[in-house]
Design an enzyme around this catalytic site. Structure first.
Site, PDB file in Angstrom:
ATOM      1  N   ALA A  12       0.817  -1.220   0.000  1.00 31.46           N
ATOM      2  CA  ALA A  12       0.000   0.000   0.000  1.00 31.46           C
ATOM      3  C   ALA A  12       0.845   1.262   0.000  1.00 31.46           C
ATOM      4  O   ALA A  12       0.362   2.336   0.352  1.00 31.46           O
ATOM      5  CB  ALA A  12      -0.920  -0.006   1.221  1.00 31.46           C
ATOM      6  N   ARG A  18      -1.187   8.241 -11.169  1.00 30.91           N
ATOM      7  CA  ARG A  18      -2.141   8.247 -12.283  1.00 30.91           C
ATOM      8  C   ARG A  18      -3.566   8.560 -11.845  1.00 30.91           C
ATOM      9  O   ARG A  18      -4.438   8.799 -12.677  1.00 30.91           O
ATOM     10  CB  ARG A  18      -2.100   6.901 -13.023  1.00 30.91           C
ATOM     11  CG  ARG A  18      -0.893   6.756 -13.945  1.00 30.91           C
ATOM     12  CD  ARG A  18      -0.879   5.413 -14.636  1.00 30.91           C
ATOM     13  NE  ARG A  18      -0.437   4.348 -13.743  1.00 30.91           N
ATOM     14  CZ  ARG A  18      -0.438   3.054 -14.067  1.00 30.91           C
ATOM     15  NH1 ARG A  18      -0.880   2.672 -15.247  1.00 30.91           N
ATOM     16  NH2 ARG A  18      -0.006   2.143 -13.198  1.00 30.91           N
ATOM     17  N   ASN A 176      -0.565 -11.117 -15.383  1.00 31.52           N
ATOM     18  CA  ASN A 176      -0.282 -11.294 -13.966  1.00 31.52           C
ATOM     19  C   ASN A 176      -1.283 -10.491 -13.140  1.00 31.52           C
ATOM     20  O   ASN A 176      -1.532  -9.312 -13.415  1.00 31.52           O
ATOM     21  CB  ASN A 176       1.138 -10.813 -13.673  1.00 31.52           C
ATOM     22  CG  ASN A 176       1.457 -10.806 -12.196  1.00 31.52           C
ATOM     23  OD1 ASN A 176       1.039 -11.701 -11.466  1.00 31.52           O
ATOM     24  ND2 ASN A 176       2.198  -9.805 -11.756  1.00 31.52           N
TER      25      ASN A 176
END
Length: 436
Positions: A12, A18, A176
């Site tokens: 975290a 973004r 993945n």
């Protein structure tokens, strides 16, 4: 053979640039919960996990106290510099108990996984002799995800991050998920050999897979891409909210709740709705709301956090409730706001009723007892109380602390208290109203 013990690491510490927000990405809200809380609340339901280590960066250490209070299972580690996922795992390892034999790893932005999928992943890993087991998925649009590289025999050789893909590898559809289980000993050994990437100069946990491939890497297929999608942008978050909302609605539909139009209904996590209740279109229900049986909600209703409705309550169009407790059989059909309120049984709330609960400094409470009839456009300036079987006339304004005794009539601006001059009490008026 010694009993296996699995500890979890939740990554975290990422900056989430973004998201284009000053707010840390892991605090973005998904149907009433932060992304981090969503992941942790689900992991706490996975019985196979003994400990959960949350890796934070130094800018969000204010979360540590809250996380410790959430569960004794949760510990916090700090990634001092943003040097990649492998470095974050290294930061967490100091907090891993010595008894742990296996390490589960997941990113805090992977929020739509199913608990059953995680349990299946861990079970497969513990029943095999593989060094690592991971969840993969098949995507028609794998852009943005690392790809699974297999040899001719179908065995996993590596995970290649998108920035490092060769031209032919870009067409690989198996991606993945970022969800893994490792044997602890093998993971610790592999971390010694991970080198920084040439482009970002970060240490990728995915490189551990190629290092461990000789010792065996197993994969579990996700049911859908939804389970493994990461939240990296506002558009990802909007999509995840829609998916989670429809999942929540689907569960209510299976349990006897009638939701007329799931596409125009929004229900957050942590909501309880009793069977045979009807939720009409364009209804917005926030977290920690309880709705009883045989209720009718909406259309265009908003129930905010802390609302508690008993059975047979009717909340109609353009009604907003906030921190309101409502007794059975009570109705409010149109254009109302009731905040910090407690309503008894069989109360009629007329159109345009407003509780003025905020005085500029404090939120104050309004109490309306059983069998009260609130006339249209009544304003109740809290704190105020309306006694049993009392009636307010249309347009009445009840001043704060000017309580209405049971069985009396409040009329005028400001409201004066007078006797009811007709036999029809509020309860009788309510019964007539319901018939029509």
């Amino acid at each position: 053979m010694n009993k296996r013990s699995v500890s979890a690491i939740v990554l975290a510490a990422g900056k989430g640039v973004r998201m284009k927000s000053r707010e840390p990405k892991i605090l973005s809200r998904l149907c009433g919960k932060s992304l981090l809380d969503t992941v942790l609340d689900n992991l706490l339901k996975v019985k196979a996990l003994d400990e959960i280590i949350v890796v934070l960066n130094k800018d969000i250490l204010f979360l540590e106290k809250t996380l410790r209070e959430k569960s004794k299972k949760i510990k916090v580690a700090v990634q001092v510099k943003p040097l990649g996922t492998a470095d974050a795992v290294k930061a967490a390892l100091a907090k891993i108990p010595k008894k742990s034999t296996d390490i589960f790893v997941i990113g805090a932005d992977i929020v739509l996984f199913k608990i059953s999928s995680i349990q299946a992943l861990i079970s497969m890993h513990l029943n095999s002799d593989k060094a690592a087991t991971l969840i993969t998925a098949i995507s028609d649009s794998p852009h943005g995800y690392g790809r699974i590289i297999r040899n001719k025999a179908g065995q996993v050789e590596a995970i290649r991050e998108e920035v490092d893909l060769g031209e032919q590898e870009k067409d690989i559809g198996e991606i993945n998920s970022g969800i893994y289980v490792f044997k602890k000993k093998e993971l610790l050994e592999s971390l010694k050999y991970i080198k920084p990437s040439e482009i970002k100069k970060e240490y990728y946990l995915t490189d551990a897979i190629s290092i461990l491939s000789a010792k065996g890497v197993e994969t579990v297929a996700a049911e859908t891409m939804e389970e493994v999608m990461g939240i990296n942008s506002p558009s990802d978050l909007a999509r995840a909210v829609k998916i989670q909302n429809l999942r929540t609605i689907g569960e209510f539909l299976m349990n006897g709740v009638k939701i007329i139009d799931p596409q125009t209904t929004y229900i957050e996590n942590g909501v309880t709705i009793g069977e045979d209740s009807v939720i009409h279109p364009f209804t917005y229900i926030e977290t920690e709301v309880r709705i009883g049986k045989n209720c009718s909600i909406g259309p265009f209703a908003r129930l905010r956090k802390g609302v508690d409705l008993a059975d047979r309550v009717s909340v109609g169009n353009f009604v907003e409730l906030s921190r309101a407790k409502v007794g059975s059989g009570t109705i409010m059909k149109h254009f109302c706001y009731l905040g910090d309120s407690e309503l008894g049984n069989n109360v009629n709330v007329g159109a345009g009723t407003v509780t003025a609960n905020y005085d500029g400094k404090n939120k104050n409470k309004t109490i309306i007892e059983d069998d009260v009839f609130i006339g249209c456009d009544t304003v109740l300036i809290a704190p105020v109380k309306v006694g049993k079987k009392a009636v307010t006339a249309a347009g009445a304004v009840l001043a704060k602390k000017r309580n209405v005794p049971g069985g009396k009539l409040a009329i005028g601006v400001p409201a004066r208290i007078t006797e009811l001059k007709r036999k029809a009490s509020g309860n009788m008026l309510l019964k007539r109203y319901k018939k029509h």
